[in-house]
Design a protein around this motif. Structure first.
Motif, PDB file in Angstrom:
ATOM      1  N   THR A 131      24.464  24.205-106.435  1.00 46.03           N
ATOM      2  CA  THR A 131      25.493  23.981-105.673  1.00 46.03           C
ATOM      3  C   THR A 131      26.432  25.326-105.441  1.00 46.03           C
ATOM      4  O   THR A 131      26.700  25.443-104.611  1.00 46.03           O
ATOM      5  CB  THR A 131      26.365  22.656-106.132  1.00 46.03           C
ATOM      6  N   SER A 162      24.184  19.769 -98.277  1.00 47.40           N
ATOM      7  CA  SER A 162      23.756  18.872 -99.272  1.00 47.40           C
ATOM      8  C   SER A 162      23.028  17.741 -98.910  1.00 47.40           C
ATOM      9  O   SER A 162      23.043  16.889 -98.290  1.00 47.40           O
ATOM     10  CB  SER A 162      24.898  18.745 -99.974  1.00 47.40           C
ATOM     11  N   ASP A 194      21.015  22.698 -99.867  1.00 48.91           N
ATOM     12  CA  ASP A 194      21.238  22.379-101.404  1.00 48.91           C
ATOM     13  C   ASP A 194      20.394  20.863-101.619  1.00 48.91           C
ATOM     14  O   ASP A 194      21.019  19.839-100.971  1.00 48.91           O
ATOM     15  CB  ASP A 194      22.725  22.423-101.836  1.00 48.91           C
TER      16      ASP A 194
END
Length: 451
Positions: free
Chosen positions: A114, A136, A190
């Protein structure tokens, strides 16, 4: 980074210096020491065997360069082989694909994916002038989504608001659609990590990869993970078409084995290394520079780049002009210089890039530590503007007030004033000869004075 490995290899290098001739016995002894140094650093055994045999092959029948001693020749071979081991295939990111260029980050939980996503986005924004969208797909850890959103906001970078109630694959698809719709040039995805490699995790990330068709699939690995990193690298390498590696936490007390092993296990180059917790602590991987640091030869190129990137050129020129006119180097000037050192990562980061013999001397000095720099900044900030400009007005009562204001004993204030006086004399001498102006211009412009 590579503290233990560097220490051992530098010991090997030192034992070779001045060797008049190389014999089978001292070659074998050197290679044994190199092998032990690598194994202690958690380098995978197959990598160690290949590396040591490669050195042995190069040494046997090697024609000694007349300008080098036999010991220096062996040092050069070890240096070249380390560069070949770590640097094969190192290249810039591929950003020439049809936008949005998709970069997929993969790795175990805790590897630093991250923060690496945010660092990479900032690097692309600052160095490549790219519009970046962060997304994400870690639906298992809503805190990770929130962390990435906060970092994106802090850095002024686009963020796709992921809804953790949706499947990861859906989030990846929607993020790509948003990147296309809003004309982002790069999309960084991510992905979720696990504490251990498992079939469910690999199936999910393979599906995400097939959906977004990444140009770059980067394996993010903790440089302190040792053999766990090797096992994870092997599993991810088999599941995905990896294109590169990002080494994280290289500023820790890492043994360095991951860097040497992961490159070999994945067959993919190390492209970036994280060098600290700050969002700008990411730098492209240069094998020659890393090996030079490992062998105690320093990394002057990275030092100059750091200086040219962080030093305020206008401020440097202003100081040079001031000293040239015969005006003194006051405490306000010292305060500015200390802040510049902090911007470059502190004294420890600078010393890490110096050759071992200089770094050792610098580290031995009592003032050569980052706590001392912070204390000195605090002391100067406890002074009035007049005291900073005219240090000679600081008498005993003022020293007591400054010490109380900065939370240090009076002896610390005295030491700072003494150090400043010595620097003032040095600056005055350099200013007279024009040396300081030349140095400031060189660092401000990112180049060395040539004479």
């Amino acid at each position: 980074m590579f503290d233990k490995l560097s220490e051992r290899l530098q010991g090997v290098m030192e034992s070779l210096r001045g060797r008049g001739r190389l014999t089978d016995e001292n070659i074998s002894d050197t290679l044994r020491q190199v092998r032990m140094a690598l194994l202690e650093a958690d380098v995978a055994l197959p990598v160690v065997k290949t590396f040591v045999e490669s050195i042995r092959t190069k040494v046997v029948g090697q024609e000694i360069d007349k300008s080098l001693t036999p010991g220096q020749t062996l040092i050069r071979i070890i240096n070249d082989e380390l560069i070949a081991l770590m640097g094969a295939g190192v290249r810039p990111l591929n950003l020439r694909a049809q936008p949005p260029v998709v970069i997929l980050l993969a790795g175990l939980q805790g590897a630093g994916k991250t923060t690496s996503a945010a660092k990479l986005a900032k690097w692309l924004k600052d160095h490549e002038r790219k519009r970046v969208l962060l997304a994400s797909t870690d639906v298992y850890r809503p805190a990770a989504i929130l962390q990435l959103e906060r970092l994106a906001t802090q850095l002024g970078i686009g963020f796709y608001p992921s809804d953790p109630s949706k499947p990861a694959l859906t989030l990846a698809r929607e993020a790509l659609q948003e990147a296309r719709r809003s004309l982002y040039e790069v999309l960084i995805v991510d992905t979720a990590g696990r504490l251990h490699v498992d079939a469910e995790m690999m199936a999910e990330i393979r599906a995400i990869s097939a959906e977004v068709m990444p140009t770059e699939t980067l394996f993010v690995v903790d440089s302190m993970a040792g053999q766990d990193a090797v096992n994870a690298a092997r599993a991810f390498g088999e599941a995905l078409s990896l294109t590169g590696v990002v080494l994280t936490k290289t500023d820790g007390d890492a043994r360095g084995g991951a860097a040497l092993s992961v490159r070999q296990i994945t067959g993919q180059p190390i492209l970036f290394m994280g060098t600290g917790e700050k969002t700008d602590a990411l730098e492209p991987f240069h094998a020659e520079r890393v090996v030079s640091r490992m062998l105690g030869m320093g990394d002057v190129l990275s030092l100059v780049e750091s200086v040219s990137r962080n030093v305020d050129r206008e401020q440097a020129e202003k100081l040079a002009r001031k000293l040239k006119k015969g005006k003194g180097f006051d405490l306000e000037d010292l305060h500015e210089q200390l802040l510049q050192v902090q911007k470059m990562g502190g004294l420890s980061a600078l010393m890490d890039k110096l050759p071992a013999q200089f770094a050792g001397k610098a580290a031995a000095a009592p003032q050569a530590n980052d706590k001392e720099v912070r204390r000195q900044v605090a002391v100067i900030r406890s002074m009035t503007p007049g005291e900073r400009r005219y240090p000679k007005t600081i008498d005993a009562s003022r020293k007591r007030r400054i010490a109380a204001g900065s939370g240090v004993p009076v002896s610390e204030v005295n030491r700072l004033l003494k150090s400043h006086m010595q620097m003032q004399k040095m600056m005055k001498m350099m200013g007279k000869g024009g040396g300081l102006g030349k140095m400031m211009r060189a660092f401000g412009g990112g180049r060395f004075p040539m004479g």
